[in-house]
Scaffold this active site. Structure first.
Site, short mmCIF file in Angstrom:
data_model
loop_
_atom_site.label_atom_id
_atom_site.label_comp_id
_atom_site.label_asym_id
_atom_site.label_seq_id
_atom_site.Cartn_x
_atom_site.Cartn_y
_atom_site.Cartn_z
N ASP A 192 -27.08 57.36 -15.72
CA ASP A 192 -27.35 56.37 -16.76
C ASP A 192 -26.13 56.09 -17.63
OD1 ASP A 192 -29.19 54.61 -18.07
OD2 ASP A 192 -29.02 55.96 -19.79
N ASP A 193 -25.30 57.09 -17.83
CA ASP A 193 -24.11 56.87 -18.68
C ASP A 193 -23.15 55.90 -18.03
OD1 ASP A 193 -24.86 58.93 -20.65
OD2 ASP A 193 -24.66 60.21 -18.90
N ASN A 221 -21.90 56.44 -29.58
CA ASN A 221 -23.00 57.12 -30.27
C ASN A 221 -22.58 58.52 -30.66
OD1 ASN A 221 -24.91 55.04 -29.82
ND2 ASN A 221 -25.15 55.73 -27.71
N GLU A 266 -27.52 62.65 -16.28
CA GLU A 266 -27.44 62.30 -17.68
C GLU A 266 -26.47 63.22 -18.43
OE1 GLU A 266 -29.33 59.83 -19.04
OE2 GLU A 266 -28.36 60.24 -20.96
N TYR A 278 -34.79 59.21 -29.97
CA TYR A 278 -33.54 59.11 -29.25
C TYR A 278 -32.38 58.95 -30.24
CZ TYR A 278 -30.81 59.35 -25.23
OH TYR A 278 -29.88 59.81 -24.35
#
Ligand code: NAD
Length: 548
Positions: A265-266, A405, A242, A100
Site C-alpha cells: 500500500d505504501d 504523515n 504495509e 488511522y
C-alpha cells in the site's frame, strides 16, 4: 448481504455478551434475551443501535485527547464490532483521524503502554518452522484480506517494532468500514523480527521481541514461510504489505507480486491516491497528464511508487516512455537525483536525468519548473515560504501535495500553502488539515488518504479472486476515484470527493479493479452477470441481525 455466522455452537448468556462479533449489548430485544439466556444480565431497558451510537459519541467527544478517543474506540471494537463499525462508518470524517493517521501513529508509539487486549496475529522470529501452526490458531477460517507489517517504517515515525501492530489493525478497520469487508474475513499480522529502536529494547513494557532485527537469509526465510503458510491456511487471502522499510518493501513486492495476490500500500496504494489527486488537479489547471514535470521531495517507497504509476499512466494516455520518465524528477536527502550520482538504487536509476546536481529545492523548482510539487520526505516544514513562492512564480495554479504523515511530518500546513502562494495553490496533504479562510475565500484542502483507494482495491481483488494485483488495477482505481471528484469539490480546491461517499467510491474502485482482473484473465472466478451487484452483495452493513 453476508450475515454474522450462526454456527451450531452459538454462544449464549455471558459468553454471548463477551463475543464481540455477535454482541449487541443493550440492543438485544426481549425475544433474544429469553432465547439466549440474557435475561438479568443486561439492564432492563432496550436501547437500540441509534441510542448506543449517541452514547458512544457523547463519551468520545468528552475525552481529553485523541489518544483517549483511540483507546476508547479500540475498547468498543473489542466489545461490540457491529456497533464499532456503525459509529465509524457514520462518522468517518471525524473518526478516521482517530483510528488511522495521525492518532494511530501516537497509539503505536505508546502501544505497549496503552495495551488492553491482544488483536491480530503475531508471527515472531521465534516462530520459524511453525508459522503454519500459528496461522492455524486464528479463530476464523475464511480470511480474505491480511495486512502484514514488520514495523520497521511506521508512517514517518521509523522503526517501532511490534508496536507497529496498530497499523494493520487500523487499516483493516478501514477495510471493513470503507469497503464493507466483513471483519471476520480480515486478519492483522505483525511479523515481529525484532527492532532497532533503542527505546523499545530498553522499555520494560515493550511487547515485542527485545532483540536486534533479523536480517539477510533468516529474515527472508521467515517471510517465505509466512507466504507459504498463508497459501495453505488462507488460500483465498489477499496480502497487503504495509510499512516495511524501503529496501525490504521494494524487494518483497518484486518477489511476491506474481506468486501471490499481494500489493504494497505504501508503494502502490499511495500512488493510486496521488495519481487520482493529480488527475483532479489537472482539471483545474487545464493541463493534460504529462504536459508538465512533477517534482518529488523524497525518493522512497511512496515517491517512487507514485513516479512509476505516473509513468504507466502517461503511457496509457499516449506519451512515450522516455518522455514520461523525463517528466518525473526526484530529490532525496542527498539532493536532486541526476545521472552520474553515486550509489543510486535500482528504483531511482530510471529517473536520474542528465542535469546539474543541486541540493537546493528552490533552485530545482526554478530550473525544472514543475507543475506539481509532491512531498514524501517525512521532513516536516520542508516546503518553506521560499519554496512555495517559487512554485507560485512558475505556475498560475501550483499543485502542492504535502503527503508526509503524521501531521508533524507534513512538508507544510494547508494555511502555509495557501498563504505563501497568494491563495493559488491546489493543495492536498497526507494527514488532515481543517479548511482555511483567507482573503474572503474558503479553501477545503483534500486529504490524499490511502483509505480512498486500498479498501476498494482489496474488495475488487476479493470479489474477482484475482491471482495477481497489477499496476493497471491501480491506474484504473485512480481514474475511478478521480471521476468521483465533482465540480463542486474542485471549486473549493478539494481534489478528492468527501469521505462521506466512501462506500460508493470503494464499490466503484472495486468494480474497476475486478474488471481488469476479468479482462486480463487474472480472475479466479467466472465473470458475473452483474459485477456491480456482486460487489455490493459482498459489502456488509453494520446493522444488528435478529437472533431470535
Ligand atoms: P521512505 O523512508 O521510503 O522515503 C523517505 C524519502 O525521503 C527517502 O528517499 C529519503 O532520502 C528522503 N528524505 C529524507 N530526508 C530528506 C530531505 N531532507 N530532503 C529530501 N528528501 C529527504 O518513506 P516512504 O514510505 O516513502 O514515506 C515517506 C513519507 O510519505 C512518510 O511520512 C509517509 O507517512 C508518507 N506517506 C504518505 C502517504 C499518503 O499521504 N497517502 C502514503 C504513504 C506514505
Amino acid at each position: 448481504m453476508p450475515r454474522f455466522p450462526t454456527e451450531a455452537d452459538f454462544p449464549s448468556g455471558v459468553r454471548l455478551l463477551h463475543d464481540p462479533v455477535r454482541n449487541k449489548g443493550t440492543a438485544f430485544n426481549e425475544a433474544e434475551r429469553d432465547a439466549l439466556g440474557l435475561r438479568g444480565l443486561l439492564p432492563p431497558r432496550i436501547l437500540g443501535q441509534d441510542l448506543q451510537v449517541a452514547r458512544i459519541l457523547e463519551n468520545l467527544r468528552d475525552k481529553p485527547s485523541d489518544l483517549d478517543r483511540y483507546i476508547s474506540l479500540v475498547g468498543l471494537q473489542d466489545r461490540n464490532e457491529v456497533l464499532f463499525y456503525r459509529v465509524l462508518l457514520d462518522n468517518l470524517e471525524e473518526l478516521m483521524p482517530i483510528v488511522y493517521t495521525p492518532t494511530v501513529g501516537k497509539a503505536c508509539q505508546e502501544f505497549g503502554h496503552i495495551f488492553r487486549r491482544p488483536r491480530g496475529l503475531y508471527v515472531s522470529a521465534n516462530d520459524r518452522g511453525r508459522v503454519r501452526e500459528v496461522l492455524g490458531n486464528w479463530p476464523h477460517d475464511d480470511v480474505r484480506i491480511i495486512v502484514v507489517t514488520d514495523g520497521e517504517r511506521i508512517l514517518g515515525l521509523g522503526d517501532l517494532g511490534a508496536d507497529g501492530m496498530g497499523i494493520p489493525i487500523g487499516k483493516l478497520a478501514l477495510y471493513s468500514a470503507c469497503a464493507g469487508i466483513h471483519p471476520t474475513k480480515t486478519l492483522p499480522v505483525m511479523l515481529d523480527t525484532g527492532t532497532e529502536s533503542e527505546q523499545r529494547l530498553q522499555d520494560p513494557l515493550y511487547l515485542g521481541l527485545q532483540q536486534q532485527r533479523l536480517r539477510g537469509d533468516a529474515y527472508d526465510q521467515l517471510v517465505e514461510e509466512f507466504f507459504d503458510a498463508v497459501a495453505e491456511v488462507f488460500p483465498k487471502a489477499v496480502v497487503q504489505l504495509e510499512d516495511f522499510a524501503n529496501t525490504n518493501a521494494f524487494r518483497l513486492l518484486a518477489k511476491y507480486r506474481k506468486r501471490a495476490c499481494c500489493f504494497d500500500d505504501d508503494i502502490q496504494g499511495t500512488a493510486g491516491v496521488a495519481l487520482a489527486g493529480i488527475l483532479s488537479a489537472l482539471r483545474i489547471t487545464g493541463d493534460k497528464l504529462g504536459d508538465r514535470p512533477v517534482l518529488f521531495l523524497g525518493a522512497g517507497e511512496a515517491a517512487i511508487g507514485i513516479g512509476e504509476l505516473l509513468v504507466a499512466a502517461m503511457i496509457q494516455e499516449g506519451w512515450r516512455e522516455d518522455h514520461a520518465k523525463r517528466q518525473c524528477w526526484f530529490m532525496d536527502s542527498k539532493g536532486l537525483v541526476v545521472a552520474g550520482r553515486e550509489a543510486l538504487t535500482e528504483q531511482k536509476a530510471p529517473f536520474a536525468h542528465e542535469a546539474e546536481h543541486t541540493g537546493d529545492l528552490v533552485e530545482a523548482i526554478e530550473r525544472i519548473k514543475p507543475g506539481a510539487l509532491l512531498g514524501l520526505s517525512a521532513q516536516g516544514g520542508a516546503f518553506t515560504r521560499p519554496v512555495l513562492e517559487a512554485m507560485a512564480r512558475v505556475n498560475e495554479r501550483p499543485i502542492v501535495f504535502a503527503l508526509s504523515n503524521p501531521t508533524s511530518k507534513s512538508e507544510c500546513t494547508a494555511e502555509q500553502a495557501y498563504e505563501w502562494t497568494g491563495g493559488r495553490a491546489i493543495f492536498a496533504s497526507g494527514s488532515p488539515f481543517a479548511p482555511v479562510d483567507m482573503s474572503g475565500k474558503h479553501f477545503v484542502p483534500g486529504q490524499g488518504n490511502n483509505a480512498y483507494v486500498f479498501p476498494g482495491v482489496g474488495l475488487g481483488l476479493i470479489v474477482s479472486q484475482a491471482r495477481e494485483c497489477t499496476d493497471e488495477m491501480f491506474y484504473e482505481a485512480a481514474r475511478a476515484l478521480a471521476a468521483m471528484t465533482h465540480e463542486e469539490d474542485l471549486a473549493k480546491g478539494r481534489v478528492y470527493p468527501p469521505l462521506a461517499s466512501i462506500r460508493e467510491i470503494s464499490a466503484n474502485i472495486a468494480e474497476a479493479v475486478a474488471r481488469v482482473a476479468f479482462d486480463r484473465a487474472l480472475a479466479g472466478v467466472e465473470p458475473f452477470e452483474d459485477l456491480a451487484a456482486a460487489i455490493r452483495e459482498e459489502m456488509f452493513e453494520p446493522d444488528y441481525p435478529d437472533y431470535a
